[in-house]
Design an enzyme around this catalytic site. Structure first.
Site, PDB file in Angstrom:
ATOM      1  N   LYS A  99       0.882  -1.173   0.000  1.00 30.36           N
ATOM      2  CA  LYS A  99       0.000   0.000   0.000  1.00 30.36           C
ATOM      3  C   LYS A  99       0.915   1.216   0.000  1.00 30.36           C
ATOM      4  O   LYS A  99       1.674   1.442   0.951  1.00 30.36           O
ATOM      5  CB  LYS A  99      -0.915  -0.007   1.235  1.00 30.36           C
ATOM      6  CG  LYS A  99      -1.817   1.212   1.287  1.00 30.36           C
ATOM      7  CD  LYS A  99      -3.005   1.043   2.224  1.00 30.36           C
ATOM      8  CE  LYS A  99      -3.901   2.263   2.159  1.00 30.36           C
ATOM      9  NZ  LYS A  99      -3.821   3.114   3.352  1.00 30.36           N
ATOM     10  N   GLY A 160      -8.436   9.953   9.218  1.00 30.10           N
ATOM     11  CA  GLY A 160      -8.650  10.102  10.651  1.00 30.10           C
ATOM     12  C   GLY A 160      -9.766  11.061  11.017  1.00 30.10           C
ATOM     13  O   GLY A 160     -10.072  11.245  12.190  1.00 30.10           O
TER      14      GLY A 160
END
Lengths: 260, 260, 260, 260
Positions: A99, A160
């Site tokens: 990733k 987040g």
């Protein structure tokens, strides 16, 4: 529905919920939540891997449950650092999947489009299966596809933030134009957000913070699992159209005749 | 989670998904979708009930599956008509539960607050369990509670619009203030909308059009079932807070030292 | 544009910005901001009027500037109290105009639909020009129109919240169906919100908190004045349609031929 | 307010509304609308400039009104083409200002981040004042700033869509972090959208389609002018905070004592 399988590179996935390993209050919580979520692909920051210690408990345990580990390059700021990190990860975890995350700004952790494209191109040449975390930028997605990434991972909202799908207009274009799976990454904070991404036609979602910091990560993992399945099933069954007006109701019925 | 049971009047419900019987393309589709959704309370328009024929197939079949029928007063325009319809329904279906719907405007089918309160008060006195469909009006909800309704059913968006939760700011107040269950009715068009309503703290949702007019009502029924469970589970597990900034990531990690 | 005049009862207004007198840090700030805003109708809480003192400075000053005072019934909880307050105000301020506000809940100050309709009906009979503050409930608006109110004042969001137009789907229906002016009241917190309400076709907006608690109420009053005019002008000029796709650009142009 | 002047490179602007010249139904409409809008910077596609004819009417007329022309590179697909187009424009229009637009996809006309950065870097070296049209990508904005652009022009929504500010979460970060003016370009379809962008703290907006395709471009130009001023003035005066609860109203007032 038995054929509704997600394929990325050479792997197939029954679950369209990918998860992360950060921010959990304990390793035990993390393991249990991930297993409960039935996620089959779990991203792990290279910096959290004990590179010296072959029997890193976290990794062993997840691997035992046939969960694929997906190392990420979180913490790097340039293409060069990313390639280096990916190579370390390949050696440590025996996987050529990566990733790709390049975020120079420590405050918002937003991805750098230029370095990401540069690193993706090189990593593909080096034989990696590259899953890039990027802004929901349709042109960048096509350019990444052109250099050979195996999927694109546009963000739904700042990472987040738990704000949900704030890039709707651009995700729709990305999904319409993409020839590789589209995985919505970052910003999803509630099962309803995950269901919505799937209803739009995303191929999968990646959830970390929203599960990890919940008061009950195991139940939240299950909730996301169900929401992702619900959203996918609704996408396949086709949603009812949005209307501005109720459908004309039937004429007033016989039973009121007795009254009037 | 075993104790997370919804109670309305004297009945308990494991499922927080209530459904309707209108707009399905066939009675068979309707039955199968409702059974697949595991809904335990299904509203039926009095005008669709064959009042003469005791063995109305639709009703028999649903009752056999231990699904509670909830007659509604759809089609009436005044409190007087509503009370009359409720009494007919009580006799025909042998139930004192009634979904109170009074909508004088045939275009948008929006509820009349004045007639609804008047009818609710009278129906409660007549021994009915009253479930009123209303605008997401917090003051009206309290007044209905004061006259003894067993729940309130504020709308999420205009009925049949499939627009989702467009009354968020008011549903939040209603949920905060209510002493009876809050069931979001009307406007929910996708599983993500249903999950969102549950995440807010709604006690249940009622879905009709979105299941009925889907290309695959059975799968859509299952999708809504999962989404409602996901949303409820997330509500109980507490969602992660919304943030404007990513959490400061850990300092740059050792593995990059080899590179720089 | 010279004929784009708003008429309510027997009065005409060049300005479609109505204002309030609460929450300003000083009477002087209030006066200056209202005058700068060019508002011609200003609501004043009866409880703020010095009923004994004919030369209440605030009122004298505003009246001198040819600003119409609109007493409101803020603080009452029932129709009976509202009628009483309206009659006191009529006597004190020599006006038969009244802004009808009935909000039993001291936390959110949301209006009571039942008491409002009851009071409106009686006040109309008593010769008042009634301007009712209500939820954005299309059916209630029609019922108020039926009893003879001279306009309706649906809320955009909970009063004092500054959240903007959160009742869009319902305001659109109200505006479509209304035969009396629609004035969006409550919740507007920024000039962009006011412009948006006007673009939808609202006839006017009422702003109080957003001007009063700004750091610079005079400039904020001017900003709202301009935004209301901009929104009204755009409504009359017709907005461009929303599209999902850019218009096909012209074929690649000649000047690039020299390059390729 | 006299000192609230926008400065870009060596030019100052009283107006924060920039406009475009495309899609108007006639050259006359275009001229009149732009003059009415009081815009001081107007972008013009190089392909629309008659490079052979020094007395191009459109340009002469606008220049006579002391409106600055800003050639754009619309139609190019690569950095190389963009640089070539900018140089042609510099020669034809005698200006070193350029709006850099590189959009390879003819359907959505979304900008290419990689080519845009590459072209920006080269154009700055060649002495241009570069104004790049880009996705609302905060990292890309910083990188463009690093290579010396004089402002950034992130999009609010897909160009021509008139959908408004759909990139809010990212514009907020861009505005917070930028050391050069932030001009919201593309997607703004109504004066309320423009006011909102300014309230967020954008330094200017660029509007084309929304004025050009209105039924009354002159009035729409004026409406945008007022909305931009309103939004800027509100930004400077500071908006009232968003609240979840009304401020506690004063205790019930004396005047009701007579009633109860």
């Amino acid at each position: 529905m038995t054929t509704d399988i997600l394929k990325i590179a050479d792997k197939t996935f029954k679950s369209r919920l990918f998860t992360g390993t950060g921010k959990f209050s304990s390793a035990n919580n993390m393991r249990e939540a991930i297993i409960a979520s039935e996620s089959e692909l779990v991203t792990v920051a290279l910096k959290r891997v004990d590179l010296e210690n072959e029997s890193d408990d976290m990794l062993v345990h997840l691997s035992d449950n046939q969960i694929n580990l997906l190392p990420n390059t979180s913490g790097v700021r340039t293409a060069k650092e990313a390639v280096f990190a990916a190579e370390l990860a390949r050696e440590a975890l025996q996987t050529n999947w990566v990733k790709l995350e390049i975020h120079p700004d420590p405050k918002y952790l937003l991805p750098d489009p230029i370095e990401t494209l540069k690193a993706a191109e090189e990593l593909v040449k080096l034989g990696f299966v590259v899953m890039p975390y990027i802004h929901a930028d349709p042109v960048l997605c096509k350019r990444l596809e052109d250099v050979g990434v195996q999927c694109v991972m546009p963000l739904g909202a700042p990472i987040g933030s738990n704000k949900g799908i704030k890039t709707l207009e651009f995700l729709e274009i990305i999904i319409e134009q993409s020839n590789v799976p589209v995985i919505v990454d970052a910003g999803i904070g509630a099962p309803s957000h995950a269901a919505f991404a799937m209803e739009l036609g995303a191929d999968a979602v990646l959830i970390n913070t929203a599960i990890a910091v919940s008061q009950n990560p195991v139940d939240m993992g299950i909730a996301f699992k169900m929401a992702v399945e619900a959203g996918r099933m609704a996408y396949n069954a086709k949603l009812a159209p949005i209307k501005n007006q109720a459908e004309a109701s039937s004429p007033l019925t016989a039973f009121l005749n007795d009254l009037n």
